[in-house]
Design a protein around this motif. Sequence first.
Motif, PDB file in Angstrom:
ATOM      1  N   TYR A 121       0.766  -1.328   0.251  1.00  0.00           N
ATOM      2  CA  TYR A 121      -0.353  -0.030  -0.540  1.00  0.00           C
ATOM      3  C   TYR A 121       0.730   1.270   0.076  1.00  0.00           C
ATOM      4  CZ  TYR A 121      -4.610  -2.843   0.704  1.00  0.00           C
ATOM      5  OH  TYR A 121      -5.561  -3.396   1.283  1.00  0.00           O
ATOM      6  N   GLN A 149       0.578   5.129   1.501  1.00  0.00           N
ATOM      7  CA  GLN A 149       0.196   6.291   2.271  1.00  0.00           C
ATOM      8  C   GLN A 149       0.296   7.236   2.137  1.00  0.00           C
ATOM      9  OE1 GLN A 149       0.114   5.635   5.833  1.00  0.00           O
ATOM     10  NE2 GLN A 149      -2.377   6.420   6.405  1.00  0.00           N
ATOM     11  N   ARG A 172      -2.091  11.651   5.723  1.00  0.00           N
ATOM     12  CA  ARG A 172      -2.769  11.858   6.566  1.00  0.00           C
ATOM     13  C   ARG A 172      -4.375  11.806   5.713  1.00  0.00           C
ATOM     14  NH1 ARG A 172      -3.112  15.896  11.016  1.00  0.00           N
ATOM     15  NH2 ARG A 172      -1.165  16.673  11.628  1.00  0.00           N
ATOM     16  N   LYS A 173      -3.786  10.382   4.955  1.00  0.00           N
ATOM     17  CA  LYS A 173      -4.660   9.909   3.871  1.00  0.00           C
ATOM     18  C   LYS A 173      -5.095   8.383   3.905  1.00  0.00           C
ATOM     19  CE  LYS A 173      -6.158  13.607   0.934  1.00  0.00           C
ATOM     20  NZ  LYS A 173      -7.054  13.475   1.192  1.00  0.00           N
ATOM     21  N   GLY A 174      -5.708   8.307   3.502  1.00  0.00           N
ATOM     22  CA  GLY A 174      -6.004   6.265   3.699  1.00  0.00           C
ATOM     23  C   GLY A 174      -4.757   4.954   2.990  1.00  0.00           C
ATOM     24  N   PRO A 175      -4.136   4.705   2.947  1.00  0.00           N
ATOM     25  CA  PRO A 175      -3.962   3.585   2.618  1.00  0.00           C
ATOM     26  C   PRO A 175      -4.237   3.416   1.261  1.00  0.00           C
ATOM     27  CG  PRO A 175      -3.605   2.760   4.491  1.00  0.00           C
ATOM     28  CD  PRO A 175      -4.692   3.523   4.143  1.00  0.00           C
ATOM     29  N   LEU A 229      -4.345   0.669  -2.156  1.00  0.00           N
ATOM     30  CA  LEU A 229      -3.686  -0.163  -2.418  1.00  0.00           C
ATOM     31  C   LEU A 229      -3.338   0.084  -3.676  1.00  0.00           C
ATOM     32  CD1 LEU A 229      -3.527  -3.676  -2.288  1.00  0.00           C
ATOM     33  CD2 LEU A 229      -4.987  -3.863  -3.403  1.00  0.00           C
ATOM     34  N   LEU A 272       3.649   0.875   2.820  1.00  0.00           N
ATOM     35  CA  LEU A 272       3.299  -0.292   3.843  1.00  0.00           C
ATOM     36  C   LEU A 272       3.206  -1.244   2.588  1.00  0.00           C
ATOM     37  CD1 LEU A 272      -0.051   1.675   5.145  1.00  0.00           C
ATOM     38  CD2 LEU A 272       2.399   1.956   5.554  1.00  0.00           C
ATOM     39  N   LYS A 288       5.508  -1.659   9.112  1.00  0.00           N
ATOM     40  CA  LYS A 288       5.611  -0.030  10.160  1.00  0.00           C
ATOM     41  C   LYS A 288       5.297   0.984   9.334  1.00  0.00           C
ATOM     42  CE  LYS A 288       6.547   2.609  14.080  1.00  0.00           C
ATOM     43  NZ  LYS A 288       7.324   2.338  15.469  1.00  0.00           N
TER      44      LYS A 288
END
Lengths: 111, 111
Positions: free
Chosen positions: B36, B38, B41-44, B46, B88, B103
Amino acid sequence: EPEVTQTPSHQVTQMGQEVILRCVPISNHLYFYWYRQILGQKVEFLVSFYNNEISEKSEIFDDQFSVERPDGSNFTLKIRSTKLEDSAMYFCASSLNYGYTFGSGTRLTVV
Amino acid sequence: QKEVEQDPGPLSVPEGAIVSLNCTYSNSAFQYFMWYRQYSRKGPELLMYTYSSGNKEDGRFTAQVDKSSKYISLFIRDSQPSDSATYLCAMSDRGDDKIIFGKGTRLHILP
């Protein structure tokens, strides 16, 4: 492209208050999840939800947490009595069979 | 031993270089491996999804999985400043199951 929508983007609440975080998953997805990310730490699994029931939950997801899919589109995470350590980004995700789509998250700040 | 280990970086490389990102894991039950991206301040988001061992290529990205060594890699060719983000790795033992994240490695592509 379909997306997972989360509201609000930022919520500030007082310790001990109840909060509800809202998510609209992708419409044809079957599996729903909540994750959280404390600042500077890894993304952690909270709960998975399939066929209108919890399929798995982590140790973090204690009695203070609950999830609900009240209608065909929304998926909510409720924290009954917030603690300072609940401050984090909360991400909703959904999937059809593999590979989640995450929302942009709700930043929860407990003061 | 942590379930998924990933060097947090930061990793700084010049624009156009090949980037190599890696993770190791301890749970031999993992069958599904993901990367992923990222942004702050955003979502992961894919990037790559691989089942079992082997390679998968998508544009400038190549994912490799070596289950015998419990080691996965992501290669980015012709890196661009827009590739600057946190990457990630993530894995699960079922496609619809909770995923365990590393992490994250912070990557900076220098113009």
